[in-house]
Motif scaffolding. Sequence first.
Motif, PDB file in Angstrom:
ATOM      1  N   MET A   1       0.826  -1.216   0.000  1.00  0.00           N
ATOM      2  CA  MET A   1       0.000   0.000   0.000  1.00  0.00           C
ATOM      3  C   MET A   1       0.859   1.264   0.000  1.00  0.00           C
ATOM      4  SD  MET A   1      -3.031   1.169  -0.203  1.00  0.00           S
ATOM      5  CE  MET A   1      -4.016  -0.258   0.121  1.00  0.00           C
ATOM      6  N   GLU A   2       1.934   1.271   0.757  1.00  0.00           N
ATOM      7  CA  GLU A   2       2.790   2.463   0.844  1.00  0.00           C
ATOM      8  C   GLU A   2       3.341   2.874  -0.514  1.00  0.00           C
ATOM      9  OE1 GLU A   2       3.353   4.709   3.276  1.00  0.00           O
ATOM     10  OE2 GLU A   2       1.753   3.615   4.297  1.00  0.00           O
TER      11      GLU A   2
ATOM     12  N   HIS B   1       1.932   2.437  -3.452  1.00  0.00           N
ATOM     13  CA  HIS B   1       0.831   3.077  -4.200  1.00  0.00           C
ATOM     14  C   HIS B   1       0.590   4.494  -3.678  1.00  0.00           C
ATOM     15  CE1 HIS B   1      -0.267  -0.443  -6.456  1.00  0.00           C
ATOM     16  NE2 HIS B   1      -0.452  -1.156  -5.362  1.00  0.00           N
ATOM     17  N   LEU B   2       0.593   4.672  -2.367  1.00  0.00           N
ATOM     18  CA  LEU B   2       0.332   5.982  -1.785  1.00  0.00           C
ATOM     19  C   LEU B   2       1.440   6.971  -2.125  1.00  0.00           C
ATOM     20  CD1 LEU B   2      -1.138   4.961   1.681  1.00  0.00           C
ATOM     21  CD2 LEU B   2      -2.364   5.673  -0.379  1.00  0.00           C
ATOM     22  N   ARG B   3       2.692   6.515  -2.125  1.00  0.00           N
ATOM     23  CA  ARG B   3       3.812   7.397  -2.501  1.00  0.00           C
ATOM     24  C   ARG B   3       3.645   7.862  -3.943  1.00  0.00           C
ATOM     25  NH1 ARG B   3       6.883   3.868   0.530  1.00  0.00           N
ATOM     26  NH2 ARG B   3       7.530   2.701  -1.314  1.00  0.00           N
TER      27      ARG B   3
ATOM     28  N   ASN C   1       0.754  10.374  -4.140  1.00  0.00           N
ATOM     29  CA  ASN C   1       1.155  11.643  -3.528  1.00  0.00           C
ATOM     30  C   ASN C   1       2.061  12.439  -4.454  1.00  0.00           C
ATOM     31  OD1 ASN C   1      -0.095  12.026  -0.970  1.00  0.00           O
ATOM     32  ND2 ASN C   1       1.086  10.309  -0.185  1.00  0.00           N
TER      33      ASN C   1
ATOM     34  N   ILE D   1      -7.090   1.489  -2.384  1.00  0.00           N
ATOM     35  CA  ILE D   1      -6.012   2.473  -2.529  1.00  0.00           C
ATOM     36  C   ILE D   1      -6.576   3.887  -2.414  1.00  0.00           C
ATOM     37  CG2 ILE D   1      -4.318   3.430  -4.137  1.00  0.00           C
ATOM     38  CD1 ILE D   1      -4.057   0.518  -5.250  1.00  0.00           C
TER      39      ILE D   1
ATOM     40  N   ALA E   1      -7.472   4.644   1.200  1.00  0.00           N
ATOM     41  CA  ALA E   1      -6.269   4.843   2.007  1.00  0.00           C
ATOM     42  C   ALA E   1      -5.685   6.234   1.760  1.00  0.00           C
ATOM     43  CB  ALA E   1      -5.234   3.768   1.695  1.00  0.00           C
ATOM     44  N   LEU E   2      -5.657   6.678   0.510  1.00  0.00           N
ATOM     45  CA  LEU E   2      -5.169   8.019   0.191  1.00  0.00           C
ATOM     46  C   LEU E   2      -6.074   9.079   0.807  1.00  0.00           C
ATOM     47  CD1 LEU E   2      -3.013   9.634  -1.373  1.00  0.00           C
ATOM     48  CD2 LEU E   2      -4.640   9.698  -3.274  1.00  0.00           C
TER      49      LEU E   2
ATOM     50  N   GLN F   1      -5.475   9.317   4.443  1.00  0.00           N
ATOM     51  CA  GLN F   1      -4.186   9.943   4.698  1.00  0.00           C
ATOM     52  C   GLN F   1      -4.247  11.464   4.544  1.00  0.00           C
ATOM     53  OE1 GLN F   1      -0.843   9.590   1.766  1.00  0.00           O
ATOM     54  NE2 GLN F   1       0.028   8.299   3.395  1.00  0.00           N
TER      55      GLN F   1
END
Length: 74
Positions: A4-5, A7-9, A12, A38, A41-42, A45
């Motif tokens: 997941m991290e 995808h989030l990076r 972002n 995803i 989660a974004l 965040q």
Amino acid sequence: MVGMEAHLRKLNSLLCLECDDVKMIGIWGPAGIGKTTIARALYNQLSSSFQLKCFMGNLKGSLKSIMGVDDYES
């Protein structure tokens, strides 16, 4: 969640929140691969940074069930 991290990076970096420009990102792919996960989660965040916010998931399915619309109607 595993992966997941990464995808989030990536998302972002696409958003470039330091810029004043308006941005829109589309997430597409086959059903069941985690697009909504995803996106949620974004949202989780970033949403605390905004005064007004709304997560709208599964719009196509929601509209079909509310309006009784199927893929063959115009």
